[in-house]
Design a protein around this motif. Structure first.
Motif, PDB file in Angstrom:
ATOM      1  N   LYS A   1       0.770  -1.247   0.027  1.00  0.00           N
ATOM      2  CA  LYS A   1      -0.062  -0.307   0.005  1.00  0.00           C
ATOM      3  C   LYS A   1       0.665   1.068   0.077  1.00  0.00           C
TER       4      LYS A   1
ATOM      5  N   ARG B   1       1.649   4.234  -2.548  1.00  0.00           N
ATOM      6  CA  ARG B   1       1.432   5.479  -2.344  1.00  0.00           C
ATOM      7  C   ARG B   1       2.455   6.488  -2.857  1.00  0.00           C
TER       8      ARG B   1
ATOM      9  N   SER C   1       1.873  -2.611   5.134  1.00  0.00           N
ATOM     10  CA  SER C   1       0.932  -3.437   4.890  1.00  0.00           C
ATOM     11  C   SER C   1       1.086  -4.787   4.624  1.00  0.00           C
TER      12      SER C   1
ATOM     13  N   GLN D   1      -5.103  -4.728   4.087  1.00  0.00           N
ATOM     14  CA  GLN D   1      -5.523  -3.497   3.217  1.00  0.00           C
ATOM     15  C   GLN D   1      -5.470  -4.099   1.625  1.00  0.00           C
ATOM     16  N   ALA D   2      -6.392  -3.316   0.949  1.00  0.00           N
ATOM     17  CA  ALA D   2      -6.524  -3.440  -0.364  1.00  0.00           C
ATOM     18  C   ALA D   2      -6.716  -4.879  -0.807  1.00  0.00           C
TER      19      ALA D   2
END
Length: 378
Positions: A86, A90, A138, A323-324
């Motif tokens: 993640k 970013r 993550s 996440q994701a």
């Protein structure tokens, strides 16, 4: 029931840090506050292991990531971004938002980056910089910043490293690894409340920044450099958070930075051994696993709520989810900041009870025994 944080930030902070937030405010342009800032900057240099300038921004870790990209990269310039999670992604997203040409070195989530792929990407590019998330929060993966720094130095590229969940918990050597801009935040390994971000900036990076026409204002690092020369900040800082940072950094050095990193390493090893003894599977391979956060696969017959939900509701312990693409597939244990061995064992005991309730197949007490076997070697 008081909730205990075992997430990868924000983390539990000491009573002394909490009390420092209640101190009377002082003028941010006064001599007294200047002395606090100078001490914080100097202690941050030691944490980053650098002789470079250190800066404090009122904002999250992402604000420092944004500042680094915006201040160094102009529209149309190429940046090599190592992804794999993640936060690696970013950095690429931030670069794209400033109209940079992003060349991603893609990494499967839960794995570490191939150094050969990085070198190949650099050799076949006109890139100005390489970005890396050193400790991918993550996925619980720690990438080899030292080797990538050598590539950046060899090819004359800026090396921008997100050390938000790494600095103060993993080994992190800014100067030795040729890191031009190193980034971290207050709310993770340094055990300070959220809201501050820190950067170290090399002379090489300053040359680029001074020549770059950034589109950002608040996060324009030229302003921070100009104010640094006057022992102040360009904008009104979060005075109370800097009180807290000052106290937290003193606690870091009271423990000793190397001792702190060693404690994080032992906590991580104890967690991994406990998890395996509970018949759970780690997401990353152990040789690339983080000191600060452990990512664990949720067993096929269990749900996220069976683990994290029960831990929160029945034991008052907050764990992090995936996440994701990993949402609902993993859970993460943060063991960074001020976590003690006794606190870790308490959390692992609650995890065993939670798994037993969910009828997961393992030997009750085996996880605690495995963790104690690591901690007992100290």
């Amino acid at each position: 029931m008081r909730q205990r944080l075992f997430i990868p930030g924000p983390v539990e902070v000491s009573q002394e840090v909490l009390l420092s937030l209640a101190k009377p405010l002082m003028g941010h342009r006064t001599k007294d506050f200047e002395e606090i800032l100078i001490e914080c900057w100097n202690m941050l240099k030691q944490v980053f292991k650098t002789k470079n300038d250190t800066l404090i921004i009122t904002g999250s870790g992402t604000s420092a990531m944004d500042a680094a990209i915006a201040s160094c990269i102009s529209e149309g310039e190429e940046v090599i971004c190592i992804t794999g999670g993640k936060f690696g992604e970013r950095l690429a997203e931030i670069a794209r938002s400033y109209k940079a040409r992003v060349k991603e070195v893609e990494v499967t989530w839960g794995e570490t980056v191939s150094i050969e792929k990085v070198e190949e990407a650099v050799a076949n590019s006109s890139a100005k910089a390489i970005t890396l998330t050193h400790n991918e929060t993550s996925t619980g993966v720690l990438h080899d910043a030292e080797k990538i720094g050598k590539i950046a130095k060899e090819y004359g590229l800026l090396f921008i490293v997100d050390g938000v969940s790494s600095v103060g918990g993993n080994e992190f050597k800014t100067d030795e690894w040729s890191i031009d801009i190193a980034i971290t935040g207050s709310q993770k390994c340094l055990a300070t409340p959220p809201g501050l971000a820190f950067l170290s900036v090399s002379n090489k990076a300053w040359e680029v920044i001074e020549d770059n026409d950034t589109r950002n204002y608040y996060l324009n690092l030229k302003f921070y450099r100009k104010s640094l020369k006057k022992n102040t900040t360009p904008f009104t800082p979060a005075v109370s958070l800097i009180y807290a940072l000052h106290q937290a950094l003193k606690e870091v050095f009271k423990e000793g930075l190397e001792n702190r990193i060693k404690r994080h390493s032992i906590l991580a090893k104890a967690t991994r051994e406990a998890v395996k003894a509970m018949n759970l599977e780690l997401l990353p391979k152990e040789e690339v696993a983080s000191n600060t956060v452990t990512a664990i696969k949720i067993p096929p017959k269990l749900s996220d709520d069976d683990i994290r939900g029960v831990m929160r509701r029945e034991h008052g312990i907050l764990l992090a989810g995936g996440q994701a693409q990993l949402k609902g597939k993993i859970f993460r244990i943060g063991h960074m900041g001020n976590v003690s061995y006794a606190e870790l064992l308490g959390m692992l005991s609650a995890l065993e009870l939670t798994l037993k309730k969910a009828k997961h197949d393992f030997k009750l007490g085996g996880g605690i025994e495995a963790a104690e076997s690591i901690i007992g070697k100290i």
